[in-house]
Design a protein around this motif. Structure first.
Motif, mmCIF file in Angstrom:
data_model
loop_
_atom_site.group_PDB
_atom_site.id
_atom_site.type_symbol
_atom_site.label_atom_id
_atom_site.label_comp_id
_atom_site.label_asym_id
_atom_site.label_seq_id
_atom_site.Cartn_x
_atom_site.Cartn_y
_atom_site.Cartn_z
ATOM 1 N N ASP A 294 9.445 -3.470 -17.885
ATOM 2 C CA ASP A 294 8.261 -2.678 -17.552
ATOM 3 C C ASP A 294 7.807 -1.855 -18.749
ATOM 4 N N GLU A 295 6.855 -2.362 -19.484
ATOM 5 C CA GLU A 295 6.295 -1.644 -20.641
ATOM 6 C C GLU A 295 7.388 -0.986 -21.464
ATOM 7 N N VAL A 296 8.277 -1.809 -21.981
ATOM 8 C CA VAL A 296 9.477 -1.266 -22.612
ATOM 9 C C VAL A 296 9.207 -0.612 -23.958
ATOM 10 N N GLY B 77 -2.847 -5.598 -17.909
ATOM 11 C CA GLY B 77 -3.781 -4.977 -16.989
ATOM 12 C C GLY B 77 -3.864 -3.492 -17.268
ATOM 13 N N ALA B 78 -4.951 -2.899 -16.824
ATOM 14 C CA ALA B 78 -5.177 -1.479 -17.097
ATOM 15 C C ALA B 78 -4.111 -0.622 -16.415
ATOM 16 N N SER B 79 -4.021 0.605 -16.851
ATOM 17 C CA SER B 79 -3.119 1.561 -16.234
ATOM 18 C C SER B 79 -3.522 1.745 -14.774
ATOM 19 N N GLY B 80 -2.537 1.661 -13.871
ATOM 20 C CA GLY B 80 -2.841 1.818 -12.456
ATOM 21 C C GLY B 80 -3.190 0.526 -11.753
ATOM 22 N N SER B 81 -3.166 -0.595 -12.494
ATOM 23 C CA SER B 81 -3.533 -1.864 -11.861
ATOM 24 C C SER B 81 -2.411 -2.411 -10.975
ATOM 25 N N GLY B 82 -1.198 -1.852 -11.083
ATOM 26 C CA GLY B 82 -0.115 -2.262 -10.198
ATOM 27 C C GLY B 82 1.010 -3.035 -10.862
ATOM 28 N N LYS B 83 1.063 -3.042 -12.190
ATOM 29 C CA LYS B 83 2.108 -3.809 -12.896
ATOM 30 C C LYS B 83 3.512 -3.319 -12.527
ATOM 31 N N SER B 84 3.709 -2.011 -12.666
ATOM 32 C CA SER B 84 5.039 -1.478 -12.365
ATOM 33 C C SER B 84 5.395 -1.729 -10.909
ATOM 34 N N THR B 85 4.440 -1.525 -10.036
ATOM 35 C CA THR B 85 4.713 -1.712 -8.614
ATOM 36 C C THR B 85 5.157 -3.141 -8.332
ATOM 37 N N LEU B 86 4.498 -4.102 -8.965
ATOM 38 C CA LEU B 86 4.872 -5.499 -8.748
ATOM 39 C C LEU B 86 6.315 -5.743 -9.201
ATOM 40 N N ALA C 279 0.855 -1.187 0.000
ATOM 41 C CA ALA C 279 0.000 0.000 0.000
ATOM 42 C C ALA C 279 0.891 1.237 0.000
ATOM 43 N N PHE C 280 0.475 2.250 -0.738
ATOM 44 C CA PHE C 280 1.108 3.568 -0.621
ATOM 45 C C PHE C 280 0.153 4.417 0.192
ATOM 46 N N GLY C 281 0.536 4.727 1.424
ATOM 47 C CA GLY C 281 -0.398 5.410 2.315
ATOM 48 C C GLY C 281 -1.568 4.474 2.560
ATOM 49 N N ASP C 282 -2.794 4.945 2.341
ATOM 50 C CA ASP C 282 -3.910 4.017 2.531
ATOM 51 C C ASP C 282 -4.429 3.509 1.188
ATOM 52 N N ARG C 283 -3.640 3.711 0.142
ATOM 53 C CA ARG C 283 -4.028 3.193 -1.159
ATOM 54 C C ARG C 283 -3.379 1.837 -1.376
ATOM 55 N N GLU C 284 -4.201 0.774 -1.327
ATOM 56 C CA GLU C 284 -3.669 -0.576 -1.531
ATOM 57 C C GLU C 284 -3.455 -0.819 -3.015
ATOM 58 N N VAL C 285 -2.221 -1.030 -3.390
ATOM 59 C CA VAL C 285 -1.917 -1.187 -4.817
ATOM 60 C C VAL C 285 -1.777 -2.667 -5.180
ATOM 61 N N LEU C 286 -1.179 -3.460 -4.299
ATOM 62 C CA LEU C 286 -1.102 -4.910 -4.511
ATOM 63 C C LEU C 286 -1.829 -5.577 -3.345
#
Ligand code: ATP
Ligand code: MG
Lengths: 249, 278
Positions: A165-167, A38-47, A14-21
């Motif tokens: 990552d989305e090269v 997955g859509a933009s913001g779904s957490g691919k880069s974070t993973l 989570a980033f702050g209270d935003r759960e990303v994974l």
């Protein structure tokens, strides 16, 4: 049987209270390529960043060759030296020429001598079609060439796995092909890879497994023909339908 | 149908027109410069006080007499400037790097660095030169460096400019894209190697012009150390000579010497800035 190269077990972030994974499980066996869509913001880069220890996870574990790497006692530097990461925006070092972009990690990270590093970097650059460009400033190169330098840089130390990552998503359409060719070349060599991508046809072609990430959950994982052509999860269905519609317009 | 391409002589015609325009522009610039500067000069030399001013500020004989001494003083200024500048460049970077650390163990160092930058940036340079130049000798230290005015004046300048320059470096460190740090870590560099080989070199490159700008100010501020009794300094020499025969030409002489250094630096700075925009 040898353990998977990368084994992700129930990780959350989570980033702050935003759960990303929100609890990801995924194993990548040796020589396998897994495409992450997955859509933009779904957490691919974070993973991907969690795996390279560029982001600290909150819960769960990540194993590399059977060893937990997300333990505070593990040196992140040693782990990153076993992984290659390619960024969407290339992130080449603008103050270094093409060759030094590739040799920096080799010289500082692997204890290679400058001469060995240079030799190995030159081979790597040639392999990705960058012969004769080694003394140039990276800003003189096209986006496609820069991304190939970035791939050479990430692959130069022969990592256990490549994280891409989305090269191609920062590239002009006519430059996408040359970068995908470089990735295909890695796949042909049997490099273990995790690839976040928006290129569905490419995912179908090179991936052994496709995972669909939706709002921090891997809602569907399977062979490309199943996930991309006969998706079971309604979210995957919707995502692919939208993509298809967008293409038609 | 026949294609209606441009007439072949159009290119030559356009080039000729452009040449005419350029020539006219140059002529206008030259004429207006002559008119403005000539007008200013005329205004000054026709003012009633001009003969006196000419004798007291622009006296050729006095200029020739005072030049060698003032120039020698200026050479001392230059040497002080170079030494102070080198120390400032290192000190500023160290302070900026200390402030960029995050290790809890380094908190006291970070605190010191913040206090240093805040305090020394907040005190006017002149005041600091006084405080250090008169304050330390007042403590009656043993004879030596701590009673040497050049050393004390140089120290005051270093402390002041070190604080300014640390801020410049800090801005430079912030200006390096976070993706650069990540890329360096991703290729297996340690945090220190990342700083040293990737972040700091780019930070310094990004702040070249503002650093040079501070160089120029420092070069001028070296004259301030004359106020604590450095009598060999250019401005001080010029001042003494002016007051002995009530002629201010030596001061003009010192001013010209300063300009001889600061103007080329300013031009260099401009060129550099323009080169970066490209
Ligand atoms: N360092 C961070 N701090 C705060 N929020 C972040 C951070 N990094 C990512 N996020 C948030 O996490 C969510 C997932 O981001 P992520 O970059 O992983 O998505 P993505 O699937 O890669 O999307 P894209 O296709 O746009 O690259 C986003 O809402 C993003 O705003
Ligand atoms: Mg992303």
């Amino acid at each position: 049987m040898s353990p998977p190269v990368i084994d992700i077990q129930g990780i959350t972030k989570a980033f702050g209270d935003r759960e990303v994974l929100k609890g990801i499980d995924l194993a990548i066996a040796e020589h396998q390529a897994v495409a992450l869509i997955g859509a933009s913001g779904s957490g691919k880069s974070t993973l991907l960043r969690c795996i390279d220890l560029l982001v600290d996870i909150d819960d769960g574990d990540i194993l590399l060759d059977g060893e937990v790497i997300t333990d505070p006692s593990v040196s992140p530097v040693a782990v990153r030296r076993k992984l290659g990461f390619v960024f969407q925006a290339y992130n080449l070092f603008p103050h270094l020429n093409v060759l030094d972009n590739v040799t920096l990690g080799l010289r500082k990270g692997t204890g290679m001598s400058a001469a060995e590093a240079e030799e190995s970097a030159l081979k790597m650059l040639a392999r990705f079609g960058l012969e004769g460009r080694e003394k140039e400033s990276s800003s003189n190169l096209s986006g496609g060439q820069q991304q190939r330098v970035a791939i050479a840089r990430a692959f130069a130390a022969r990592p256990r796995a490549m994280l891409l990552d989305e090269v191609t998503s920062a590239l002009d359409p006519e430059l996408v092909g040359e970068v995908l060719r470089a990735v295909r070349d890695l796949k042909d060599e049997g490099v273990t890879m995790l690839i976040a991508t928006h290129e569905m046809s490419f995912a179908r072609e090179v991936a052994d497994t496709v995972g669909f990430l939706h709002e921090g959950r891997l809602v569907e994982v399977g062979p490309p023909e199943q996930v991309l052509e006969d998706p079971q999860d309604p979210n995957t269905q919707r995502f692919l339908r939208r993509l298809l519609e967008a293409r038609r317009v | 149908m026949e294609a209606t391409g441009p007439r072949p002589d159009r290119r030559a015609e356009r080039a000729a027109a452009k040449r005419r325009r350029d020539r006219r522009g140059l002529a206008v610039a030259a004429v207006s410069t002559v008119v403005v500067i000539g007008g200013l000069i005329a205004l000054i030399v026709t003012s009633p006080g001009w003969p006196d001013v000419r004798d007291t500020f622009f006296n050729a004989t006095v200029f020739k007499e005072s030049f060698p001494d003032v120039a020698e003083g200026f050479w001392l200024d230059i040497r002080i400037f170079i030494v102070v500048e080198l120390v400032v460049l290192v000190l500023g970077l160290v302070v900026a790097l200390v402030r960029a650390t995050t290790l809890p163990a380094l908190f006291p160092l970070r605190l010191l660095a913040v206090l240093y930058a805040d305090i020394f940036r907040g005190i006017p340079v002149v005041l600091l030169v006084y405080l250090v130049g008169f304050g330390i000798p007042a403590l009656d230290p043993p004879q030596g460096l701590l009673t040497n005015e050049i050393f004390l004046g140089g120290t005051a300048l270093t402390l002041s400019y070190g604080a300014y320059v640390s801020e410049v470096y800090r801005a430079g460190l912030r200006s390096v894209h976070p993706g650069q740090r990540e890329a360096a870590l991703a290729v297996g560099l340690t945090e220190q190697q990342t700083m040293r080989h990737v972040v700091v070199p780019q930070a310094i490159r990004n702040v070249g012009p503002p650093l040079l700008n501070d160089f120029i100010s420092l070069q001028k501020d070296v004259a301030l150390i004359s106020i604590i009794g450095v009598s060999a300094e250019a401005f001080r020499i010029a001042q003494i000579q002016s007051s002995t025969d009530f002629n201010y030409t030596p001061l003009l002489c010192a001013a010209l010497l300063y300009l001889a250094v600061t103007v080329p630096l300013a031009r260099m700075l401009d060129r550099w800035d323009r080169g970066r925009v490209r």
